[in-house]
Write a protein that holds these residues in place. Structure first.
Motif, PDB file in Angstrom:
ATOM      1  N   ASN A 241       4.757  61.656  92.956  1.00  0.00           N
ATOM      2  CA  ASN A 241       3.626  61.731  92.032  1.00  0.00           C
ATOM      3  C   ASN A 241       2.747  60.492  91.950  1.00  0.00           C
ATOM      4  O   ASN A 241       1.653  60.561  91.393  1.00  0.00           O
ATOM      5  CB  ASN A 241       4.150  62.038  90.622  1.00  0.00           C
ATOM      6  N   VAL A 242       3.208  59.355  92.485  1.00  0.00           N
ATOM      7  CA  VAL A 242       2.418  58.128  92.334  1.00  0.00           C
ATOM      8  C   VAL A 242       1.104  58.224  93.099  1.00  0.00           C
ATOM      9  O   VAL A 242       0.042  57.808  92.597  1.00  0.00           O
ATOM     10  CB  VAL A 242       3.237  56.898  92.756  1.00  0.00           C
ATOM     11  N   SER A 243       1.121  58.773  94.322  1.00  0.00           N
ATOM     12  CA  SER A 243      -0.147  58.940  95.052  1.00  0.00           C
ATOM     13  C   SER A 243      -1.089  59.848  94.276  1.00  0.00           C
ATOM     14  O   SER A 243      -2.308  59.612  94.230  1.00  0.00           O
ATOM     15  CB  SER A 243       0.111  59.508  96.449  1.00  0.00           C
ATOM     16  N   ARG A 244      -0.550  60.883  93.670  1.00  0.00           N
ATOM     17  CA  ARG A 244      -1.358  61.791  92.850  1.00  0.00           C
ATOM     18  C   ARG A 244      -1.953  61.048  91.648  1.00  0.00           C
ATOM     19  O   ARG A 244      -3.141  61.218  91.323  1.00  0.00           O
ATOM     20  CB  ARG A 244      -0.470  62.937  92.371  1.00  0.00           C
ATOM     21  N   ILE A 245      -1.158  60.188  91.031  1.00  0.00           N
ATOM     22  CA  ILE A 245      -1.657  59.400  89.903  1.00  0.00           C
ATOM     23  C   ILE A 245      -2.755  58.449  90.371  1.00  0.00           C
ATOM     24  O   ILE A 245      -3.810  58.309  89.725  1.00  0.00           O
ATOM     25  CB  ILE A 245      -0.503  58.628  89.241  1.00  0.00           C
ATOM     26  N   PHE A 246      -2.541  57.784  91.507  1.00  0.00           N
ATOM     27  CA  PHE A 246      -3.551  56.866  92.033  1.00  0.00           C
ATOM     28  C   PHE A 246      -4.861  57.599  92.332  1.00  0.00           C
ATOM     29  O   PHE A 246      -5.954  57.117  91.975  1.00  0.00           O
ATOM     30  CB  PHE A 246      -3.040  56.195  93.308  1.00  0.00           C
ATOM     31  N   GLN A 247      -4.767  58.745  93.000  1.00  0.00           N
ATOM     32  CA  GLN A 247      -5.979  59.498  93.313  1.00  0.00           C
ATOM     33  C   GLN A 247      -6.677  59.976  92.040  1.00  0.00           C
ATOM     34  O   GLN A 247      -7.905  59.944  91.946  1.00  0.00           O
ATOM     35  CB  GLN A 247      -5.643  60.691  94.213  1.00  0.00           C
TER      36      GLN A 247
END
Length: 501
Positions: free
Chosen positions: A33-39
């Motif tokens: 989920n971190v990439s999703r949060i960053f995007q």
């Protein structure tokens, strides 16, 4: 005659490994989920990899230090368990705060904190198995850890999807806001992690350093193995200078070729390692045997087996990091045809990636039950080679499969490789290490997990931008090639004990 380390029962091994269920619960939420949060918070595609650099860089710093101190710790709570406890508290708090990050820079900072806390808890767990289990049972212990890693990650990876489809929690949010399905999943992860690690702390025991020394002597007497004597160096001035020069030259190359600025990170790390070697040499001249000196000495005095396994780990973990960073972007763009983080298609694809991550971890849990049996029959090295090849085929399959509903098929091979990576290298390594150095060498060994992650963070964004038109799917193909390299090299690994001269 001294007594060898006794066998532990199935439930004793179960209790000492259960904490990994909670650790992986938090780790899987981070990876999925971190990439999703960053995007969602505004990160561009070529920024995602460098934002992820917090995770491996934190591990590079934290793991050897934690390993060093856990070898030298003995309290009423034990040797490794104090680190389990304090790391679990910090990780739980970080999981609660991470999805509430109001800005991209806050989310990046929270990733540093979250990964540091997870590493404080996780690193001693590897040494914990080496401490408590004899040589015969170590593959079973590491496989049990892999089983709990798989089961924990299955639930955690699919949790945002379950929140939406089972409990009606929204998986979309206004621009710049994290969906409630992700926020509530992180809250649940904090609770699960703390309870699982707490179970291991309360239901497991540890041998004292004196007991471990006696067990090791008895094992060596009963089962003599080749001993590799490694001479500790008097100083590191020359190798330090070489590292500094290499780092500076690399900076110059990046500047003159006008390459991506993210590549300066690699030069900085090389030069920093040189400076640390200079500091170590200076401390040695002052007869100061501090933590830095001991870690650098142990790094250069690694057993031959560990050096070989370090190469295997490097090429095994590069594809994992590529997958964790870019699977969401690859699937949403290549299979769902969108990069708009506010669209239903993007968030549906991102949720599906969580399910796919759950699938590969589910197959990893199953594979963890079979891998020890296979390793006893065709050798550990051959078993690991076969499993890594399965992972390569899984990553390549993302190109061949166009229907996103069928993407669970590649996850079978990836799950097999993942279970193997989490168990067999550690089983081979632990049988080659002295008991009193188990923690520090496990920490140093994890450096070779971190280095490919740092390399991926530094170069993948640039490679996708300049060579592959920003198409994230190619990051997965590069990972497949890396798996094949590791699969070949592991066939040449041989084991032996080591002592420092």
């Amino acid at each position: 005659m001294q007594q060898q380390k006794p066998d532990l029962s199935f439930w004793q091994i179960w209790n000492m490994c259960l904490g990994f269920f909670g650790i992986q619960f938090g780790f899987a939420l981070q990876n999925g989920n971190v990439s999703r949060i960053f995007q969602t918070l505004g990160a561009e595609m070529d920024q995602i990899a460098i934002l992820w650099v917090a995770a491996p860089l934190t591990g590079l710093l934290v793991q050897p230090i934690v390993g060093h101190f856990s070898d030298k710790t003995w309290t009423k709570l034990g040797r490794r368990r104090p680190f389990f406890l304090y790391g679990a508290i910090a990780t739980t708090l970080a999981l609660i705060f991470m999805p509430n990050s109001p800005h991209l820079w806050v989310a990046a900072m929270m990733l540093w904190i979250l990964d540091a806390a997870i590493n404080v808890t996780m690193e001693p767990f590897r040494a914990f198995v080496g401490d408590n289990l004899n040589k015969k049972q170590r593959p079973q212990g590491f496989a049990m850890q892999s089983f709990f890693i798989g089961v924990g990650a299955v639930v955690a990876s699919a949790l945002p999807w379950m929140m939406t489809n089972w409990f009606g929690v929204s998986n979309i949010a206004p621009e710049g806001m994290i969906p409630d399905s992700v926020v509530y999943s992180f809250y649940a992860g904090g609770v699960v992690l703390f309870l699982a690690v707490g179970w291991t702390i309360l239901r497991s025991k540890e041998y004292s350093p004196d007991q471990l020394a006696a067990f090791e002597a008895a094992e060596q007497q009963a089962n003599p193995v080749e001993v590799e004597v490694v001479k500790v160096r008097d100083n590191y001035w020359g190798s330090g200078a070489a590292a500094v020069v290499m780092g500076v030259l690399f900076w110059g190359f990046v500047y003159l070729q006008q390459l991506d600025q993210n590549l300066y990170l690699l030069g900085a790390l090389i030069a920093a390692f040189g400076v640390l070697q200079w500091l170590t040499s200076w401390f040695k001249q002052q007869n100061n045997r501090n933590m830095l000196v001991q870690i650098i000495d142990d790094l250069y005095a690694m057993p031959g087996t560990m050096k070989q396994l370090a190469v295997v780990q490097f090429f095994s973990w590069f594809p994992l990091f590529a997958m964790w960073i870019y699977t969401t972007a690859a699937v949403t763009s290549h299979h769902y045809g969108t990069s708009d983080t506010t669209s239903l298609a993007y968030n549906t694809g991102a949720d599906w990636v969580g399910v796919l991550f759950a699938v590969y971890n589910g197959f990893a849990a199953i594979a963890a039950l079979i891998i020890p049996w296979l390793a006893r029959r065709i050798t550990t090295q051959r078993t690991h080679s076969i499993n890594l090849t399965c992972g390569a085929l899984g990553l390549f399959s993302f190109f061949w499969i166009q229907d996103p509903a069928l993407l669970w098929l590649p996850m079978i091979g990836i799950g097999i490789a993942w279970a193997s990576i989490l168990s067999l290298p550690y089983a081979m390594l632990s049988n080659s290490l002295p008991a009193h150095k188990m923690g520090i060498y496990m920490g140093i060994f994890n450096i070779f997990i971190v280095l490919p992650q740092l390399l991926a963070a530094a170069i993948l964004g640039s490679m996708l931008k300049y060579f592959f038109g920003g198409e994230a799917i190619y990051a997965l193909a590069l990972g497949g090639v890396s798996y094949l390299i590791a699969a070949v090299y592991v066939l040449f690994v041989r084991t032996s004990k080591t002592v420092k001269g």
